[in-house]
Structures are given as C-alpha cells and as structure tokens.
Design a protein around this motif. Structure first.
Motif, PDB file in Angstrom:
ATOM      1  N   PHE A  16       0.839  -1.204   0.000  1.00  3.94           N
ATOM      2  CA  PHE A  16       0.000   0.000   0.000  1.00  3.94           C
ATOM      3  C   PHE A  16       0.872   1.251   0.000  1.00  3.94           C
ATOM      4  N   VAL A  17       0.691   2.100  -0.998  1.00  4.53           N
ATOM      5  CA  VAL A  17       1.455   3.352  -1.109  1.00  4.53           C
ATOM      6  C   VAL A  17       0.797   4.414  -0.244  1.00  4.53           C
ATOM      7  N   SER A  18       1.511   4.876   0.768  1.00  2.00           N
ATOM      8  CA  SER A  18       0.989   5.851   1.714  1.00  2.00           C
ATOM      9  C   SER A  18       1.895   7.088   1.734  1.00  2.00           C
ATOM     10  N   SER A  19       1.726   7.897   2.761  1.00  2.00           N
ATOM     11  CA  SER A  19       2.428   9.181   2.821  1.00  2.00           C
ATOM     12  C   SER A  19       2.923   9.471   4.229  1.00  2.00           C
ATOM     13  N   SER A  20       4.077  10.109   4.313  1.00  2.00           N
ATOM     14  CA  SER A  20       4.613  10.522   5.615  1.00  2.00           C
ATOM     15  C   SER A  20       3.813  11.680   6.204  1.00  2.00           C
ATOM     16  N   SER A  21       2.840  12.188   5.465  1.00  2.00           N
ATOM     17  CA  SER A  21       1.996  13.270   5.989  1.00  2.00           C
ATOM     18  C   SER A  21       1.146  12.798   7.164  1.00  2.00           C
ATOM     19  N   VAL A  22       1.067  11.485   7.385  1.00  2.00           N
ATOM     20  CA  VAL A  22       0.315  10.999   8.545  1.00  2.00           C
ATOM     21  C   VAL A  22       1.043  11.313   9.855  1.00  2.00           C
ATOM     22  N   PHE A  23       2.310  11.713   9.763  1.00  2.00           N
ATOM     23  CA  PHE A  23       3.061  12.159  10.942  1.00  2.00           C
ATOM     24  C   PHE A  23       2.900  13.677  11.075  1.00  2.00           C
ATOM     25  N   SER A  24       2.470  14.142  12.214  1.00  2.00           N
ATOM     26  CA  SER A  24       2.288  15.587  12.408  1.00  2.00           C
ATOM     27  C   SER A  24       3.364  16.195  13.307  1.00  2.00           C
ATOM     28  N   GLN A  25       4.402  15.433  13.636  1.00  2.00           N
ATOM     29  CA  GLN A  25       5.476  15.959  14.488  1.00  2.00           C
ATOM     30  C   GLN A  25       6.039  17.245  13.886  1.00  2.00           C
ATOM     31  N   ASP A  26       6.337  18.209  14.762  1.00  2.00           N
ATOM     32  CA  ASP A  26       6.625  19.555  14.258  1.00  2.00           C
ATOM     33  C   ASP A  26       7.762  20.260  15.003  1.00  2.00           C
ATOM     34  N   ASN A  27       8.564  19.520  15.750  1.00  2.00           N
ATOM     35  CA  ASN A  27       9.621  20.151  16.542  1.00  2.00           C
ATOM     36  C   ASN A  27      11.007  19.619  16.201  1.00  2.00           C
ATOM     37  N   GLY A  28      11.202  19.194  14.978  1.00  2.00           N
ATOM     38  CA  GLY A  28      12.504  18.710  14.553  1.00  2.00           C
ATOM     39  C   GLY A  28      12.837  17.311  15.021  1.00  2.00           C
ATOM     40  N   GLU A  29      11.833  16.561  15.504  1.00  2.00           N
ATOM     41  CA  GLU A  29      12.078  15.221  16.022  1.00  2.00           C
ATOM     42  C   GLU A  29      12.528  14.257  14.916  1.00  2.00           C
ATOM     43  N   ILE A  30      13.259  13.215  15.345  1.00  2.00           N
ATOM     44  CA  ILE A  30      13.521  12.093  14.461  1.00  2.00           C
ATOM     45  C   ILE A  30      12.296  11.180  14.507  1.00  2.00           C
ATOM     46  N   VAL A  31      11.766  10.870  13.345  1.00  2.00           N
ATOM     47  CA  VAL A  31      10.541  10.069  13.238  1.00  2.00           C
ATOM     48  C   VAL A  31      10.861   8.776  12.508  1.00  2.00           C
ATOM     49  N   ASP A  32      10.469   7.657  13.105  1.00  2.00           N
ATOM     50  CA  ASP A  32      10.641   6.366  12.446  1.00  2.00           C
ATOM     51  C   ASP A  32       9.329   5.595  12.471  1.00  2.00           C
ATOM     52  N   GLU A  33       9.391   4.324  12.122  1.00  2.00           N
ATOM     53  CA  GLU A  33       8.178   3.526  11.993  1.00  2.00           C
ATOM     54  C   GLU A  33       7.478   3.288  13.321  1.00  2.00           C
ATOM     55  N   LEU A  34       8.166   3.498  14.423  1.00  2.00           N
ATOM     56  CA  LEU A  34       7.553   3.316  15.740  1.00  2.00           C
ATOM     57  C   LEU A  34       6.934   4.612  16.277  1.00  2.00           C
ATOM     58  N   SER A  35       7.143   5.710  15.583  1.00  2.00           N
ATOM     59  CA  SER A  35       6.590   6.992  16.022  1.00  2.00           C
ATOM     60  C   SER A  35       5.081   7.036  15.800  1.00  2.00           C
ATOM     61  N   ALA A  36       4.405   7.795  16.637  1.00  2.00           N
ATOM     62  CA  ALA A  36       2.944   7.902  16.534  1.00  2.00           C
ATOM     63  C   ALA A  36       2.540   8.608  15.249  1.00  2.00           C
ATOM     64  N   ALA A  37       1.528   8.056  14.604  1.00  2.00           N
ATOM     65  CA  ALA A  37       0.954   8.685  13.409  1.00  2.00           C
ATOM     66  C   ALA A  37      -0.352   9.344  13.798  1.00  2.00           C
ATOM     67  N   MET A  38      -0.312  10.662  13.899  1.00  2.00           N
ATOM     68  CA  MET A  38      -1.500  11.428  14.284  1.00  2.00           C
ATOM     69  C   MET A  38      -1.702  12.542  13.260  1.00  2.00           C
ATOM     70  N   PRO A  39      -2.351  12.243  12.146  1.00  2.00           N
ATOM     71  CA  PRO A  39      -2.479  13.214  11.056  1.00  2.00           C
ATOM     72  C   PRO A  39      -3.214  14.470  11.481  1.00  2.00           C
ATOM     73  N   SER A  40      -2.805  15.592  10.897  1.00  2.00           N
ATOM     74  CA  SER A  40      -3.396  16.880  11.262  1.00  2.00           C
ATOM     75  C   SER A  40      -4.133  17.552  10.105  1.00  2.00           C
ATOM     76  N   SER A  41      -4.149  16.916   8.933  1.00  2.00           N
ATOM     77  CA  SER A  41      -4.874  17.482   7.795  1.00  2.00           C
ATOM     78  C   SER A  41      -5.948  16.499   7.339  1.00  2.00           C
ATOM     79  N   PRO A  42      -6.980  16.995   6.670  1.00  2.00           N
ATOM     80  CA  PRO A  42      -8.041  16.090   6.196  1.00  2.00           C
ATOM     81  C   PRO A  42      -7.520  14.985   5.282  1.00  2.00           C
TER      82      PRO A  42
END
Length: 197
Positions: A16-42
């Motif tokens: 399934f082709v998806s998008s990293s846009s499902v990650f809403s982290q916004d403080n310069g964090e390192i994000v990997d596959e274990l990071s929470a996916a909390m989308p912020s856009s529709p």
C-alpha cells in the motif's frame, strides 16, 4: 503495525502506497516507523484511515509511507526559484524528500522480495538520507540555475505545508535497497541542468 510479516505460499500480499503526511510531528524530532501517526490534515486523516483498514484486515500487507517525491516533471520548487518567488524563511523548515526513481525503485524492490517469498516488514518510511532545511534546497537550486538567491530573502514567510521533522530511513536501507539519490543535490542538479540546457 510494525510486526514482521512473512509471505505465505498462497495468500496475497498487499503493498500500500501511503504518505509521511500521517506524521504531524513539528519540533525537529527524528521520526521512524515506531513513532505515533497522528495526522493533522483532512487528506492525511483519510490516508491514515485507509492504513487502519488494512491493518485490521487479515491480509498480509506492507505500508510504504513516502516523503516528498520530486524528479522529472515535479518541478514546483524549481519553478518557484525561476519565478523569483519569496520562498526563503527566517525559521528552519525541515524537508524530507525522495527522488521518484527511488520511490519506484523501492516499490519494485519490495515486490520482488514478496514474490521471492522473503520476509518484509508491515511498515516502511521511504525517504532519502538527508532531511534538510528548505532554505538550503532553494539556495542550491538557485545556484544551479545561476540565479542570485538574495532576492528571495524578503517577503512574507511561506506557509509550511508539512511538519518540521527528520524522517529516518534506516528500516528501508536495512532491506538492502541502495538509494540512487541519497540526498536532494544529485536529483535537483540533474533537473536544473536539463532546464538550463
């Protein structure tokens, strides 16, 4: 959702082709596959809902979350520089990118592993190896085009389209896939050379 999946002898395996846009982290964090996916856009919310449907099914599957795809005719940033738009910002805006050849290449690589009955993960982040401040990318493009980048220092700060984060591609590289474009420089240099030529 990150449990290792083994390809069965008869059951289908969905990629399934998806998008990293499902990650809403916004403080310069390192994000990997274990990071929470909390989308912020529709749009990202709908993508995440589609992922969940697949996760809750009994189907073997692999989700690939791509970062910003560029290359070939994906020339938005190049056209902005050519148009002398005020695209530089006074604050850091980390960008994560992947060349379209690597996006396709990694999908083909995964599918070949599936067909060969090799084990693959249920989730991958697909991005190059160089998260970078967008200012650096714009300045690099300007240099490649022979344009003085100082013209874009002024002007209203552009709206940031995605979160300010550093995507980790470690799991992707651990598959053995070798990036054709490890960072933005090679890809944008080729694009700018094609336009200038």
């Amino acid at each position: 959702q990150c449990v290792r999946r083994f390809v069965g002898s008869s059951s289908p395996h969905i990629v399934f082709v998806s998008s990293s846009s499902v990650f809403s982290q916004d403080n310069g964090e390192i994000v990997d596959e274990l990071s929470a996916a909390m989308p912020s856009s529709p749009t990202a919310t709908v993508i995440r809902q589609a992922e969940r449907i697949l996760e809750q099914s009994n189907l073997a599957h692999t989700v690939v979350r791509f970062s910003g795809i560029y290359g070939a005719e994906r020339l938005r940033m190049v056209r902005q520089v050519l148009a002398r738009e005020p695209v530089l910002s006074g604050s850091e805006r980390l960008s994560n990118r992947i060349h379209e050849d690597d996006a396709v290449g990694f999908l083909v690589f995964l599918i070949q592993k599936v067909l060969a009955r090799q084990d693959v993960e249920a989730l991958y982040i697909a991005s190059d190896s160089a998260p970078v401040d967008l200012n650096e990318v714009y300045r690099f493009i300007a240099r490649q085009l022979g344009i003085d980048a100082t013209f874009i220092e002024a002007g209203a700060e552009p709206v940031r389209r995605t979160g300010n984060k550093r995507l980790s591609n470690k799991r992707m590289l651990n598959t053995g896939y070798g990036l054709q474009y490890p960072d933005y420089r090679q890809g944008y240099a080729e694009m700018c050379a094609r336009i200038s030529g």
